[in-house]
Every structure is written in structure tokens, then in C-alpha cells.
Design an enzyme around this catalytic site. Structure first.
Site, PDB file in Angstrom:
ATOM      1  N   CYS A 165      -2.641   1.530   8.265  1.00  0.00           N
ATOM      2  CA  CYS A 165      -1.634   0.682   7.639  1.00  0.00           C
ATOM      3  C   CYS A 165      -2.128  -0.752   7.484  1.00  0.00           C
ATOM      4  O   CYS A 165      -2.504  -1.414   8.450  1.00  0.00           O
ATOM      5  CB  CYS A 165      -0.360   0.708   8.488  1.00  0.00           C
ATOM      6  SG  CYS A 165       0.979  -0.237   7.770  1.00  0.00           S
ATOM      7  N   GLU A 222       0.825  -1.198   0.000  1.00  0.00           N
ATOM      8  CA  GLU A 222       0.000   0.000   0.000  1.00  0.00           C
ATOM      9  C   GLU A 222       0.870   1.265   0.000  1.00  0.00           C
ATOM     10  O   GLU A 222       2.009   1.243   0.455  1.00  0.00           O
ATOM     11  CB  GLU A 222      -0.878   0.042   1.254  1.00  0.00           C
ATOM     12  CG  GLU A 222      -1.847  -1.096   1.371  1.00  0.00           C
ATOM     13  CD  GLU A 222      -2.572  -1.080   2.708  1.00  0.00           C
ATOM     14  OE1 GLU A 222      -3.520  -1.854   2.863  1.00  0.00           O
ATOM     15  OE2 GLU A 222      -2.181  -0.291   3.602  1.00  0.00           O
ATOM     16  N   CYS A 263      -2.236  -3.243  14.599  1.00  0.00           N
ATOM     17  CA  CYS A 263      -1.916  -2.880  13.216  1.00  0.00           C
ATOM     18  C   CYS A 263      -2.347  -3.984  12.254  1.00  0.00           C
ATOM     19  O   CYS A 263      -1.990  -5.148  12.430  1.00  0.00           O
ATOM     20  CB  CYS A 263      -0.417  -2.627  13.092  1.00  0.00           C
ATOM     21  SG  CYS A 263       0.141  -2.253  11.413  1.00  0.00           S
ATOM     22  N   CYS A 289       2.727  -5.725  15.728  1.00  0.00           N
ATOM     23  CA  CYS A 289       1.946  -4.905  16.657  1.00  0.00           C
ATOM     24  C   CYS A 289       0.480  -5.339  16.622  1.00  0.00           C
ATOM     25  O   CYS A 289      -0.100  -5.497  15.546  1.00  0.00           O
ATOM     26  CB  CYS A 289       2.070  -3.429  16.297  1.00  0.00           C
ATOM     27  SG  CYS A 289       3.756  -2.788  16.416  1.00  0.00           S
ATOM     28  N   CYS A 292       2.953   8.664   1.683  1.00  0.00           N
ATOM     29  CA  CYS A 292       3.301   7.646   2.678  1.00  0.00           C
ATOM     30  C   CYS A 292       3.658   6.362   1.933  1.00  0.00           C
ATOM     31  O   CYS A 292       2.839   5.834   1.178  1.00  0.00           O
ATOM     32  CB  CYS A 292       2.120   7.413   3.622  1.00  0.00           C
ATOM     33  SG  CYS A 292       2.409   6.135   4.871  1.00  0.00           S
ATOM     34  N   CYS A 299       4.979  -7.126   7.714  1.00  0.00           N
ATOM     35  CA  CYS A 299       5.822  -6.525   8.746  1.00  0.00           C
ATOM     36  C   CYS A 299       6.212  -7.583   9.774  1.00  0.00           C
ATOM     37  O   CYS A 299       5.373  -8.396  10.181  1.00  0.00           O
ATOM     38  CB  CYS A 299       5.082  -5.389   9.444  1.00  0.00           C
ATOM     39  SG  CYS A 299       6.083  -4.522  10.684  1.00  0.00           S
TER      40      CYS A 299
END
Length: 371
Positions: A360, A100, A133, A130, A119, A126
Site C-alpha cells: 500500500c 493506487e 506502511c 502506521c 483492491c 491515510c
């Protein structure tokens, strides 16, 4: 979107810093002036077809066509917020994986300056995990190359340029003013490629973005923060903190188990001392989790007075993130006022693009869910 051969041996020009590109085209018999002209074709004219690069000379154009290529990003999906200020896109990479990127417009920022901020993602997925997220819930697939990172910025630059042409304006409204490494992934877990991307974005001969225009956001990888300081990488550093105690932060950001808060904050103080730049704190406000007066007091105690400017951001609502919801406006304002009273510069930011799943990883998650 771009001209490319299927030959995997071709060198991707967008993976190269200016020095590396100069060395590469030198092996093709090009002069230093031709290398500079090629760089301008890529990062001032935003060209992606060697046939259009007439200033290089026909001979070099031909050699480049045989030995070089560009990054390909395929637009899969796009969402625009109701206010028109946030555009989120989902790209498919050449290996079929998806990432993205987003464009955020900020008009009349008090000082009359308009910002057009892109961004970008630095990884597919990832590794940090987290809990709040959407990207963290997807797991980690691979790092992005410098060219894949820079191509996200170039996509929006071309888009803004085309909109400017359609509006028949002579003003350079097309120019992206800022880039933030706050998309999918942990930038410091892809240090070398992100470092090269920053070199490309900041090159005076090309996009020419200065350190105040480039922001890198990290969950807190201490050795890499220290390396950023040693190498004096030309960017602003932001720390995604979200909690003032190790106990709570371990629940939100698993990386805390490896780098406790005292070690992390010490590294940030060292970074500021060496670079003479602030480390900006990002603190997402989660209702009933980290937004109490006691949380504010602990944050004041952790950071001390005046050392770290804080951006408070009510979180985006992400389906399936186990009850993480944004703090009510009144509660967020009370948290901000308590920090200010404690001597900390705290700004309450508006969450952007919540109506289009702009948090995100949310667009990718939605796309996967709809398959």
C-alpha cells in the site's frame, strides 16, 4: 476515458446509490424504469457516454448531458508482477491528487474457483500513520467520494472485459469476483462514502456483489465497527491487528492509543455476535518484531480459540520504513503452526506483487521520489 463537462455543478452519477439516482433522474422527468435502465448502463454495460445509452430515450439523454457527469480517473503508471498475477496502477484524480488500486488474480483455489480481486483505495493518503506502511508515511490529504472509489473497480472490470474480447472467448472472464477495501486510507475514517460505495457495488440491479465478495479492512476504529454491526453493512470485516499487546501495537498502529486492544477485540466480538459473521484478522509478520513464539502465545491468549480466523502475511519491503522486514519462511511457518496448535485457524498467505512495489502506497511513493 469518460465523457464529462467542466461544469462543477453537474451531478456525478457515480456518487449516487440506486435510490439517490432514482430520485435525481426523477427531477429530470424520468420514470422508475428509465432510472433502472440508466443504472444498468453504468454498472452492467459500463458505459460512460450518454450518447451510447440509447435505451434511455433521446430526451433523457439530452437532459443528462446537461446536468450529469462521471468520475474521471487518469492512468499515470502501471506495474505488472513477473508472474502476471498482480497489476498495480496509479491514478490521477480530477483535482490532481493520486491514488493506487490493484488487480490480483487467484487461479485454482483448491475448490476450482478462480478469483479476480480488485483492491481499492478509500482516501488520498491515510490519517492512521502506521509505521510500516508507505501510505501512512505520506500523511492524509482527503477522503474519496463514492464515485472515486467505485471508478477504481470499474476500471479493472472494463480492462478484464476488453481482455476477454481480445481472447475471443464467450466465457465471462471479465467479471471481477471480489473487491477489497485494503488500498490507501482507512475505510472507516471515510464511513459515509465507503458505505455508499458498498451499496453501489452490491446493488442487485448492477454489479451485484454479495457480502462474501466485499471485504473492508480497518486498523480498528471502535465506534465505526459498532456502527457497521448496527447497520448490518453487507461486507466481510477484516482487522489489521499486527500485534497482541498494546505496547507493541502502539508502536506499529498509533490508533491503539485511542482504542486499546481489549476494547477493540470486545467490539469485534460484538460485531460477530450481531452479524453472525467472523472478523478476519490480518497479521503482517515483521522479522524480529512480532513473529516470536511468545508473540504467537500472546495472540492465542488475546483472541481465544476459534473466534477469529487469522491471515498471516509476510510484510512487503518498503524503502525508508525503519527496518521492517518480512519474517523468513521457516519462521512464518513455525508461527502458523503454533497458532494452529493453540486452537486458532491460521492461514499463511503469500505476499503479492513484491517485485512491483505492490504494498500500500509504494507505487505512489516511488512516483513522487522520481519527480
Amino acid at each position: 476515458m469518460c465523457s464529462m463537462s467542466e461544469n462543477p455543478e453537474k451531478v456525478n452519477l457515480q456518487d449516487l446509490t440506486f435510490r439517490e439516482l432514482t430520485e435525481f433522474v426523477g427531477t429530470l422527468g424520468a420514470t422508475a424504469n428509465q432510472a433502472t435502465e440508466l443504472w444498468r448502463c453504468l454498472y452492467r454495460r459500463f458505459q460512460t457516454d450518454f450518447d451510447d445509452m440509447t435505451g434511455l430515450g433521446a430526451s433523457l439523454q439530452g437532459r443528462l448531458s446537461e446536468s450529469a457527469r462521471f468520475t474521471v480517473l487518469e492512468l499515470l503508471e502501471e506495474a505488472v508482477s513477473a508472474d502476471g498475477l498482480t497489476t498495480k496502477v496509479l491514478f490521477r484524480l480530477e483535482d490532481g491528487k493520486t491514488i493506487e488500486a490493484a488487480l490480483m488474480l487467484f487461479n485454482n483455489q483448491g475448490n476450482g474457483r478462480e478469483r479476480r480481486t480488485v483492491c481499492v483505495s478509500s482516501q488520498v493518503g491515510c490519517p492512521i500513520g502506521c509505521r510500516f506502511c508507505a501510505t501512512g508515511q505520506q500523511g492524509f490529504e482527503r477522503n474519496l467520494s463514492p464515485g472515486e472509489i467505485v471508478a477504481q473497480l470499474l476500471y479493472f472490470i472494463r480492462r478484464l472485459e476488453n481482455e476477454s474480447v481480445r481472447a475471443e472467448t464467450t466465457e465471462p472472464h471479465y467479471k471481477a469476483t471480489n473487491v477489497v477495501f485494503m488500498g490507501m486510507g482507512e475505510p472507516l475514517a471515510n464511513y459515509e462514502n465507503v458505505r455508499s460505495a458498498i451499496d453501489i457495488i452490491g446493488s442487485p440491479k448492477g454489479l451485484n456483489m454479495g457480502l462474501r465478495q466485499i471485504t473492508l479492512s480497518t486498523a480498528g476504529m471502535v465506534p465505526e465497527i459498532q456502527r457497521l454491526a448496527r447497520e448490518n453493512v453487507p461486507c466481510q470485516l477484516a482487522l489489521s491487528l499486527h500485534a497482541a499487546t498494546d505496547e507493541l501495537r502502539q508502536q506499529l498502529v498509533p490508533l491503539t492509543r485511542k482504542y486499546p486492544l481489549q476494547e477493540l477485540i470486545a467490539a469485534c466480538r460484538e460485531y460477530s455476535a450481531q452479524t453472525r459473521r467472523h472478523v478476519y484478522i490480518e497479521y503482517a509478520l515483521f522479522n524480529g518484531i512480532n513473529d516470536s513464539p511468545e508473540d504467537a502465545d500472546k495472540l492465542i491468549e488475546l483472541l481465544g480459540q476459534g473466534d477469529f480466523p487469522i491471515n498471516l502475511i509476510p510484510c512487503n519491503i518498503t524503502p525508508g520504513k525503519n527496518g521492517f522486514g518480512p519474517s523468513p519462511v521457516e519462521k512464518a511457518h513455525a508461527f502458523q503452526k503454533r497458532l494452529i496448535a493453540g486452537g486458532i485457524r491460521a492461514m499463511l498467505r503469500v505476499s503479492r506483487g513484491s517485485d512491483i512495489d505492490a504494498g500500500c502506497g509504494q507505487l505512489k511513493s516511488r512516483c513522487q521520489d522520481n519527480r
